[in-house]
Design a protein around this motif. Structure first.
Motif, short mmCIF file in Angstrom:
data_model
loop_
_atom_site.label_atom_id
_atom_site.label_comp_id
_atom_site.label_asym_id
_atom_site.label_seq_id
_atom_site.Cartn_x
_atom_site.Cartn_y
_atom_site.Cartn_z
N THR A 76 0.63 -1.42 -0.11
CA THR A 76 -0.56 -0.15 0.01
C THR A 76 1.20 1.21 -0.23
OG1 THR A 76 -0.59 -0.28 2.44
CG2 THR A 76 -2.36 -0.78 1.33
N THR A 77 2.13 1.70 0.31
CA THR A 77 2.82 2.85 0.08
C THR A 77 3.22 2.69 -1.05
OG1 THR A 77 4.78 2.28 1.63
CG2 THR A 77 3.28 1.71 2.85
N TYR A 78 3.41 2.18 -1.45
CA TYR A 78 4.50 2.75 -3.12
C TYR A 78 6.04 3.58 -2.65
CZ TYR A 78 -0.67 1.38 -4.87
OH TYR A 78 -1.63 0.61 -4.90
N ASN A 88 -1.90 7.75 -9.56
CA ASN A 88 -2.71 7.80 -8.92
C ASN A 88 -4.80 7.18 -9.67
OD1 ASN A 88 -5.25 9.82 -7.28
ND2 ASN A 88 -3.12 10.38 -6.64
N ARG A 89 -5.84 7.85 -9.22
CA ARG A 89 -7.00 7.33 -9.14
C ARG A 89 -7.81 7.00 -10.60
NH1 ARG A 89 -5.46 9.10 -3.95
NH2 ARG A 89 -6.40 7.43 -2.73
N LEU A 113 -5.90 2.42 -7.78
CA LEU A 113 -5.20 3.75 -7.88
C LEU A 113 -3.94 2.64 -7.90
CD1 LEU A 113 -4.01 6.18 -5.80
CD2 LEU A 113 -3.87 4.45 -3.82
N HIS A 114 -3.22 4.00 -8.31
CA HIS A 114 -1.66 3.80 -9.05
C HIS A 114 -1.79 2.02 -9.92
CE1 HIS A 114 -0.67 6.52 -6.85
NE2 HIS A 114 -0.88 5.99 -5.71
N HIS A 183 6.83 7.65 -7.01
CA HIS A 183 5.93 7.37 -5.92
C HIS A 183 7.13 7.64 -4.35
CE1 HIS A 183 3.19 6.80 -2.62
NE2 HIS A 183 1.78 7.30 -3.78
N TYR A 185 9.26 8.59 -1.26
CA TYR A 185 8.96 9.93 -0.38
C TYR A 185 9.82 10.32 0.33
CZ TYR A 185 3.98 6.69 0.66
OH TYR A 185 3.26 5.95 0.88
N LEU A 213 -11.44 11.33 -3.25
CA LEU A 213 -10.36 11.48 -3.81
C LEU A 213 -10.02 11.72 -5.25
CD1 LEU A 213 -7.64 9.86 -0.97
CD2 LEU A 213 -9.20 12.66 -0.90
N ASP A 253 -3.08 15.81 -0.11
CA ASP A 253 -3.01 14.42 -1.19
C ASP A 253 -3.37 14.96 -2.09
OD1 ASP A 253 -3.17 11.92 -2.34
OD2 ASP A 253 -4.09 11.18 -0.66
N GLN A 290 1.32 15.84 -7.64
CA GLN A 290 0.74 15.34 -6.42
C GLN A 290 0.88 15.48 -5.19
OE1 GLN A 290 -2.91 14.40 -6.34
NE2 GLN A 290 -3.02 13.43 -4.61
N TYR A 292 1.76 14.15 -1.84
CA TYR A 292 1.29 13.71 -0.66
C TYR A 292 1.87 13.32 1.06
CZ TYR A 292 0.48 9.54 1.64
OH TYR A 292 -0.41 8.30 2.62
N PHE A 296 -1.34 8.53 5.33
CA PHE A 296 -1.56 6.83 5.66
C PHE A 296 -0.42 6.47 6.12
CE2 PHE A 296 -4.96 8.67 2.59
CZ PHE A 296 -5.74 9.21 2.77
N GLU A 318 4.05 13.83 -6.71
CA GLU A 318 4.11 13.30 -7.62
C GLU A 318 4.10 13.58 -8.80
OE1 GLU A 318 1.36 9.64 -6.87
OE2 GLU A 318 1.88 10.89 -4.76
C1 BGC Z 1 -1.88 8.87 -3.37
C2 BGC Z 1 -2.82 8.34 -1.17
C3 BGC Z 1 -2.07 7.53 -1.61
C4 BGC Z 1 -0.47 6.84 -1.56
C5 BGC Z 1 -0.05 5.54 -0.95
C6 BGC Z 1 -0.44 8.53 -3.16
O1 BGC Z 1 -0.05 8.85 -4.51
O2 BGC Z 1 -2.26 9.79 -3.72
O3 BGC Z 1 -4.05 9.04 -1.71
O4 BGC Z 1 -2.73 6.58 -0.08
O5 BGC Z 1 -0.31 7.13 -2.82
O6 BGC Z 1 0.48 5.14 -0.97
#
Ligand code: BGC
Length: 355
Positions: A76-78, A88-89, A113-114, A183, A185, A213, A253, A290, A292, A296, A318
């Motif tokens: 989930t973190t990428y 993104n979405r 997502l992603h 992606h 961080y 979102l 975000d 983006q 972010y 999360f 991003e």
């Molecule tokens: C999204 C977040 C998402 C995160 C995943 C970001 O690019 O905008 O909403 O939770 O990626 O780690």
């Protein structure tokens, strides 16, 4: 193997484990006079970036894990990944191309997502060294995660003194939608939260979102809102304000609309961390970014030195086309047709600033 080419970073390759199906994962180390970046073939991910602080002390400024297992166990973190086909979405995981409806996996609050369940971040890319860097290639088959067309993606990472450059190029054999980004961080202090980092975003408008979102389609001005980062402002200064958009996302975000045309190189962001003096500057040809704020991250995962990945301990920038563009005709298009090759470019440049 070492490939040292004049004026370019040295590139070395080593093994970084194997995936559960036995595929070998390689790690490429790019080293210039100023920066050392490590990039692996699983998800074409940036694993570490070491840069100097204002006293010349080197430190890792990106979140991640010490070994491949950490990445394999985190869906989930990428961290550090190239996300795709659609970063993104996409609303409800559906869109139309030439009247035909396509469905892609919904993996986030009923939205896609992603790139879906097994996006580009979870695949092992082919790689070979290039001048000062590495080129990663992925061929995603027609129908992969529900997307039409065989998509060939090349992502080239190259290090030029203090700048890490990412070049993306994509082509397809059937009309499809694509939105690739990275992606990573960042935490320029090398630890703690990022609330004390000063953010500048060269943007006058952003894309507000609904409760799940997805952009509403409007492009309001940032003026008078906590989304105005035209002057350097601490990430933490307004993040807890009583603002609907901040509440929906649990912080920042959102997609900011960059100045200048799609395809033109422009500065998107500048981030300064006062304690270390580190500065990150982001330029891109993409029309949006983006920002972010790591809302999360929940402290349940542990990083390279055993530190926990706390809420807001990293931020992502991003560079991208706007979220849900396939369903929003007024946004710059993410359609890619056969015979076209789409290029985009992003740079992350590391410097320092005196006290
Ligand atoms: C999204 C977040 C998402 C995160 C995943 C970001 O690019 O905008 O909403 O939770 O990626 O780690």
């Amino acid at each position: 193997m070492t490939t040292a080419i004049a004026a370019h970073a040295a590139v070395t390759k080593s093994a970084f484990g194997t995936t559960p199906d036995g595929t070998a994962v390689d790690l490429y180390t790019l080293k210039s006079d100023a920066v050392e970046a490590r990039i692996m073939t699983y998800g074409a991910r940036i694993v570490s970036i070491n840069t100097a602080d204002r006293d010349g002390k080197m430190g890792d400024v990106v979140l991640g894990y010490s070994a491949l297992d950490g990445y394999l166990g985190d869906a989930t973190t990428y961290f550090g990944a190239v996300v795709g086909r659609y970063g993104n979405r996409i609303a409800n995981g559906s869109f139309k191309i030439d009247g035909q409806e396509y469905h892609v996996p919904v993996n986030n609050n009923g939205q896609s997502l992603h790139g879906g369940i097994v996006g580009f971040d979870k695949l092992v890319w082919q790689a070979h060294p290039i001048a000062g860097g590495v080129e990663m290639t992925l061929v995603s088959k027609d129908g992969d995660q529900g997307y039409p067309g065989t998509l060939t993606a090349h992502v080239r990472y190259s290090l030029h003194h203090n700048a890490l450059r990412i070049d993306y190029s994509v082509s397809t054999d059937k009309t499809t939608v694509v939105n690739l980004t990275n992606h990573t961080y960042f935490n320029l202090a090398g630890g703690g939260t990022v609330l004390g980092h000063e953010m500048t975003l060269l943007s006058d408008h952003y894309t507000p979102v609904n409760k799940v979102l997805i952009p509403t389609g409007e492009l309001p001005s940032v003026e008078g809102t906590p989304f105005d980062f035209r002057k350097a402002t601490l990430i933490g200064a307004r993040i807890e304000q009583d603002n609907d958009q901040l509440k929906i996302a649990g912080g920042y975000d959102h997609n900011w609309v960059l100045r200048g045309a799609n395809g033109e190189v422009k500065t998107a962001a500048r981030v300064y961390e006062p304690a270390s003096g580190r500065v990150l500057t982001v330029t891109t040809t993409e029309p949006g970014v983006q920002f972010y704020s790591g809302n999360f991250l929940d402290g349940t995962k542990f990083g390279k030195a055993g530190e926990s990945h706390e809420k807001r301990s990293g931020f992502c920038l991003e560079t991208q086309h706007y979220p849900d563009s396939p369903n929003e005709p007024s946004f710059p298009t993410t359609l890619l047709k056969p015979g076209e090759t789409r290029h985009s470019m992003t740079t992350f440049t590391f410097s320092t600033h005196a006290k």
